[in-house]
Design an enzyme around this catalytic site. Structure first.
Site, PDB file in Angstrom:
ATOM      1  N   SER A 190       0.879  -1.434  -0.085  1.00  0.00           N
ATOM      2  CA  SER A 190       0.152  -0.025   0.101  1.00  0.00           C
ATOM      3  C   SER A 190       0.898   1.320   0.078  1.00  0.00           C
ATOM      4  CB  SER A 190      -0.822  -0.099   1.127  1.00  0.00           C
ATOM      5  OG  SER A 190      -1.921   0.806   0.971  1.00  0.00           O
ATOM      6  N   HIS A 395      -7.849  -5.431   0.663  1.00  0.00           N
ATOM      7  CA  HIS A 395      -6.611  -4.618   0.992  1.00  0.00           C
ATOM      8  C   HIS A 395      -5.753  -5.288   2.010  1.00  0.00           C
ATOM      9  CE1 HIS A 395      -4.156  -0.873   0.142  1.00  0.00           C
ATOM     10  NE2 HIS A 395      -4.169  -0.856   1.461  1.00  0.00           N
TER      11      HIS A 395
END
Length: 421
Positions: A190, A395
């Site tokens: 990320s 995620h």
């Protein structure tokens, strides 16, 4: 190049480190606040600070300190070899891991041996180094600025632009100098990918120091971001930044005892409120019940959040609004002074010549398929896109997913071994 970097103590082996809130939680445990709902193992892992947590599982651990050219002192962690295999301190390829937003190096360790990526890499024969961005729990010092100064947020005037432009080069140079290597493998999650893309475009000379860049849940463009909270707040980013500045607030979500307490009393197995904790995560990072390990909530919240600057969030909000991948917007006059133009320039992704491999998921609200495709097209040396073979993978699953090893890490490690030099 090293003349521009101030190196602190070359190596500090932390033998007796203990979580700053361990005594606090011990007292709660003795008073039976938590009842009988928490396993001793999960509780212990939540209490232990990172050095003791790693050593508990009989892995070697080193803590190094690096100072950047602008005075931020960064903690860099190392697991030099494995426990069960590859357990000799011999010459090994280096894997450098960089964490995401709100996290620290602990995100690659908290899930434990056999599951957490840092341990898996060590067992696969890599010399594992873990970076910590400025302002996080393990990098919360400066040569002359005080992160805790009241009504003075000078320390916190940075976004992920500075993390990429200054922190990563300092840590990478240190690791390569210490190990005697000329290049390393970089793994980012990320924001750890965002900062890499910033570094490799602004300081392209670092591309030659990267054997492979493994980008998990890659975040550059956010034009198709579907996170509802970010979509609501992003239009007010500039106003929120001004308000925070007026109040002298530069930091958000520092590591605090309250998070450990919440994790152990409200998010643990047996707590009727545990589903609320899980649903909050799903709201931010996407829902995937199949890969979610709720039992580990106390450990996750014992080590995260680890602190960020207000500007890190504001910078992402700017990316959502302008739908571009640009440097931080300091405002009209400051932009002219800093960049020589009224608007911040875009990061030139074509300058990234390091081999980049993108690992992404169909159900990731923060790394949408369309944004990943655009990133891949604009990179200077894209080597592959790997869609996780699980339709609901999201995620947070890249770090905490039950099957992250087989769904993601096996591919990452296979590529790294194919590209070793």
């Amino acid at each position: 190049m090293f003349l521009d970097i101030v190196f602190m103590v070359s190596i500090v082996l932390v033998a007796d480190a203990r979580s700053p809130h361990a005594d606090f939680v011990d007292e709660l445990a003795k008073s039976h606040v938590f009842g009988n709902r928490i396993s001793d193992n999960v509780m212990e892992d939540a209490l232990l600070d990172l050095p003791d947590l790693v050593r508990k599982y009989n892995y070697p651990f080193e803590e190094h300190f690096v100072a950047t050219e602008d005075g931020y002192i960064l903690g860099v962690h190392r697991i030099p070899h494995g426990r069960d295999s590859k357990n000799l301190p011999e010459n090994k390829p280096v894997a450098f891991l960089m964490h995401g937003l709100l996290c620290s190096s602990a995100e690659y360790i908290t899930m434990g041996p056999g599951t957490a990526l840092a341990y898996i890499l060590a067992e696969e024969g890599f010399d594992v180094w873990l970076g910590n961005a400025r302002g996080t729990y393990y990098s919360r010092r400066h040569t002359n600025l005080n992160p805790d100064a009241r009504f003075n947020s000078t320390y916190w005037k940075f976004s992920w632009d500075e993390i990429g432009n200054k922190d990563l080069p300092s840590m990478i140079d240190y690791v390569l100098d210490y190990t005697g290597k000329s290049a390393l493998h970089y793994i980012g999650m990320s924001q750890g990918t965002t900062t890499f893309f910033a570094m490799a475009s602004l300081r392209p000379e670092y591309n030659k120091k990267i054997i492979s860049m493994q980008a998990m849940a890659p975040v550059a463009y956010l034009a198709y971001n579907s996170n509802p909270l970010f979509l609501v707040l992003s239009p007010y980013g500039r106003e929120l930044e001004k308000l925070a500045s007026l109040l002298g607030i530069g930091e958000l979500f520092p590591r605090r005892e309250i998070y450990t307490l919440l994790g152990k009393s409200f998010c643990a197995d047996g707590a009727i409120t545990q589903p609320i904790c899980s649903n909050l995560l799903f709201y931010i990072a996407g829902r995937n019940d199949d890969q979610h390990n709720a039992t580990m909530w106390p450990v996750k919240l014992g080590h995260a959040p680890a602190g960020i600057s207000v500007r890190q969030l504001i910078h992402y909000s700017q990316s959502i609004i302008n739908k571009e991948f640009r440097r931080y917007d300091h405002g009209f006059l400051n932009n002219i002074q800093i960049y020589g133009r009224a608007t911040p320039p875009s990061y030139d992704l074509s300058k990234i010549s390091a081999p980049v491999f993108l690992h992404y998921a169909a159900n990731d609200p923060l790394a949408h398929l369309n944004d990943v495709d655009r990133l891949y097209r604009e990179l200077g040396n894209p080597m592959g896109k790997f869609l996780v073979p699980h339709p609901e993978f999201s995620h947070a699953d890249f770090l905490f997913g039950i099957d992250a090893n087989t769904l993601v890490y096996n591919t990452v490690i296979r590529i790294m071994k194919q590209h070793d030099i």
